[in-house]
Design a protein around this motif. Structure first.
Motif, PDB file in Angstrom:
ATOM      1  N   UNK A 141       0.833  -1.194   0.000  1.00  0.00           N
ATOM      2  CA  UNK A 141       0.000   0.000   0.000  1.00  0.00           C
ATOM      3  C   UNK A 141       0.868   1.245   0.000  1.00  0.00           C
ATOM      4  N   UNK A 142       0.346   2.247  -0.648  1.00  0.00           N
ATOM      5  CA  UNK A 142       1.046   3.526  -0.724  1.00  0.00           C
ATOM      6  C   UNK A 142       0.768   4.345   0.529  1.00  0.00           C
ATOM      7  N   UNK A 143       1.792   5.039   1.022  1.00  0.00           N
ATOM      8  CA  UNK A 143       1.577   5.906   2.176  1.00  0.00           C
ATOM      9  C   UNK A 143       1.345   7.333   1.711  1.00  0.00           C
ATOM     10  N   UNK A 144       0.496   8.039   2.457  1.00  0.00           N
ATOM     11  CA  UNK A 144       0.163   9.427   2.178  1.00  0.00           C
ATOM     12  C   UNK A 144       0.585  10.261   3.380  1.00  0.00           C
ATOM     13  N   UNK A 145       1.336  11.308   3.147  1.00  0.00           N
ATOM     14  CA  UNK A 145       1.755  12.210   4.220  1.00  0.00           C
ATOM     15  C   UNK A 145       0.638  13.221   4.456  1.00  0.00           C
ATOM     16  N   UNK A 146       0.281  13.403   5.713  1.00  0.00           N
ATOM     17  CA  UNK A 146      -0.772  14.345   6.109  1.00  0.00           C
ATOM     18  C   UNK A 146      -0.100  15.570   6.708  1.00  0.00           C
ATOM     19  N   UNK A 147      -0.521  16.749   6.252  1.00  0.00           N
ATOM     20  CA  UNK A 147       0.024  17.999   6.770  1.00  0.00           C
ATOM     21  C   UNK A 147      -1.076  19.038   6.776  1.00  0.00           C
ATOM     22  N   UNK A 148      -1.144  19.808   7.850  1.00  0.00           N
ATOM     23  CA  UNK A 148      -2.112  20.897   7.940  1.00  0.00           C
ATOM     24  C   UNK A 148      -1.495  22.076   8.672  1.00  0.00           C
ATOM     25  N   UNK A 149      -1.875  23.277   8.255  1.00  0.00           N
ATOM     26  CA  UNK A 149      -1.450  24.492   8.952  1.00  0.00           C
ATOM     27  C   UNK A 149      -2.256  24.726  10.222  1.00  0.00           C
ATOM     28  N   UNK A 150      -3.288  23.916  10.455  1.00  0.00           N
ATOM     29  CA  UNK A 150      -4.138  24.067  11.642  1.00  0.00           C
ATOM     30  C   UNK A 150      -3.578  23.346  12.853  1.00  0.00           C
ATOM     31  N   UNK A 151      -2.427  22.694  12.677  1.00  0.00           N
ATOM     32  CA  UNK A 151      -1.702  22.060  13.777  1.00  0.00           C
ATOM     33  C   UNK A 151      -0.251  22.530  13.666  1.00  0.00           C
ATOM     34  N   UNK A 152       0.499  22.423  14.754  1.00  0.00           N
ATOM     35  CA  UNK A 152       1.887  22.882  14.702  1.00  0.00           C
ATOM     36  C   UNK A 152       2.706  22.147  13.639  1.00  0.00           C
ATOM     37  N   UNK A 153       3.579  22.886  12.997  1.00  0.00           N
ATOM     38  CA  UNK A 153       4.499  22.273  12.047  1.00  0.00           C
ATOM     39  C   UNK A 153       5.433  21.335  12.814  1.00  0.00           C
ATOM     40  N   UNK A 154       5.929  20.322  12.148  1.00  0.00           N
ATOM     41  CA  UNK A 154       6.864  19.389  12.775  1.00  0.00           C
ATOM     42  C   UNK A 154       8.095  20.150  13.260  1.00  0.00           C
ATOM     43  N   UNK A 155       8.552  19.824  14.471  1.00  0.00           N
ATOM     44  CA  UNK A 155       9.748  20.468  15.016  1.00  0.00           C
ATOM     45  C   UNK A 155      10.945  19.523  14.943  1.00  0.00           C
ATOM     46  N   UNK A 156      10.815  18.489  14.123  1.00  0.00           N
ATOM     47  CA  UNK A 156      11.888  17.520  13.953  1.00  0.00           C
ATOM     48  C   UNK A 156      11.717  16.794  12.636  1.00  0.00           C
ATOM     49  N   UNK A 157      12.358  15.672  12.527  1.00  0.00           N
ATOM     50  CA  UNK A 157      12.336  14.889  11.285  1.00  0.00           C
ATOM     51  C   UNK A 157      11.179  13.898  11.308  1.00  0.00           C
ATOM     52  N   UNK A 158       9.972  14.420  11.185  1.00  0.00           N
ATOM     53  CA  UNK A 158       8.764  13.595  11.159  1.00  0.00           C
ATOM     54  C   UNK A 158       7.652  14.334  10.440  1.00  0.00           C
ATOM     55  N   UNK A 159       6.620  13.589  10.080  1.00  0.00           N
ATOM     56  CA  UNK A 159       5.410  14.160   9.474  1.00  0.00           C
ATOM     57  C   UNK A 159       4.345  14.273  10.555  1.00  0.00           C
ATOM     58  N   UNK A 160       3.396  15.182  10.371  1.00  0.00           N
ATOM     59  CA  UNK A 160       2.304  15.298  11.341  1.00  0.00           C
ATOM     60  C   UNK A 160       1.533  13.984  11.425  1.00  0.00           C
ATOM     61  N   UNK A 161       1.350  13.326  10.288  1.00  0.00           N
ATOM     62  CA  UNK A 161       0.676  12.029  10.255  1.00  0.00           C
ATOM     63  C   UNK A 161       1.009  11.335   8.942  1.00  0.00           C
ATOM     64  N   UNK A 162       0.833  10.025   8.954  1.00  0.00           N
ATOM     65  CA  UNK A 162       1.010   9.212   7.750  1.00  0.00           C
ATOM     66  C   UNK A 162      -0.202   8.296   7.648  1.00  0.00           C
ATOM     67  N   UNK A 163      -0.800   8.293   6.462  1.00  0.00           N
ATOM     68  CA  UNK A 163      -1.959   7.438   6.214  1.00  0.00           C
ATOM     69  C   UNK A 163      -1.540   6.286   5.303  1.00  0.00           C
ATOM     70  N   UNK A 164      -1.910   5.080   5.698  1.00  0.00           N
ATOM     71  CA  UNK A 164      -1.695   3.887   4.892  1.00  0.00           C
ATOM     72  C   UNK A 164      -3.038   3.162   4.845  1.00  0.00           C
ATOM     73  N   UNK A 165      -3.658   3.153   3.683  1.00  0.00           N
ATOM     74  CA  UNK A 165      -5.000   2.577   3.583  1.00  0.00           C
ATOM     75  C   UNK A 165      -5.962   3.375   4.435  1.00  0.00           C
ATOM     76  N   UNK A 166      -6.679   2.686   5.303  1.00  0.00           N
ATOM     77  CA  UNK A 166      -7.648   3.340   6.185  1.00  0.00           C
ATOM     78  C   UNK A 166      -7.065   3.701   7.543  1.00  0.00           C
TER      79      UNK A 166
END
Length: 126
Positions: free
Chosen positions: A1-26
């Motif tokens: 399955x392909x992963x999708x990176x989730x990012x929003x300006x409505x939450x704090x930007x990452x302060x390190x080497x990570x994504x706010x969230x990662x979606x894989x399938x459901x």
């Protein structure tokens, strides 16, 4: 399955080497959120209640950006620098997360980034 990176300006930007969230399938894996204001990136810490509320607002913003909500939580991890605040987490969480509640862990830690007293990460199924 392909992963999708989730990012929003409505939450704090990452302060390190990570994504706010990662979606894989459901399944959506939300990174830990501390009580940073997403606009100023300053810690919201006048009280422990204020910190807990901001953490849940940040988690909710990332969940929404992933196409879900906190009602879709299946696992929540809460990290506290003082487990005496466990009761406040329970009370405040009820205002953000409807029943049935997700599986959860509350873990006492020595310290958190930026001097926060609370952090939470989560897994959603949307």
């Amino acid at each position: 399955m392909k992963k999708q990176i989730i990012q929003t300006d409505h939450a704090p930007a990452a302060i390190g080497t990570y994504s706010q969230a990662v979606r894989v399938g459901d399944t959506v894996y939300l990174s830990g959120q501390i009580p940073l204001d997403p606009t100023t990136m300053e810690l919201v810490n006048a009280s422990i209640d204020e910190e807990i509320h901001q953490v849940f607002r940040n988690l909710a913003a990332v969940a929404e950006a992933a196409g879900g909500s906190l009602a879709d939580l299946v696992k929540l991890n809460v990290f506290l620098t003082d487990l005496a605040h466990f009761g406040r987490v329970n009370e405040i969480m009820r205002g953000y997360v409807p029943e049935p509640f997700p599986a959860r862990a509350a873990i006492g830690v020595a310290s958190l980034p930026r001097g926060a007293r609370v952090e939470a990460d989560a897994v959603l199924v949307v």
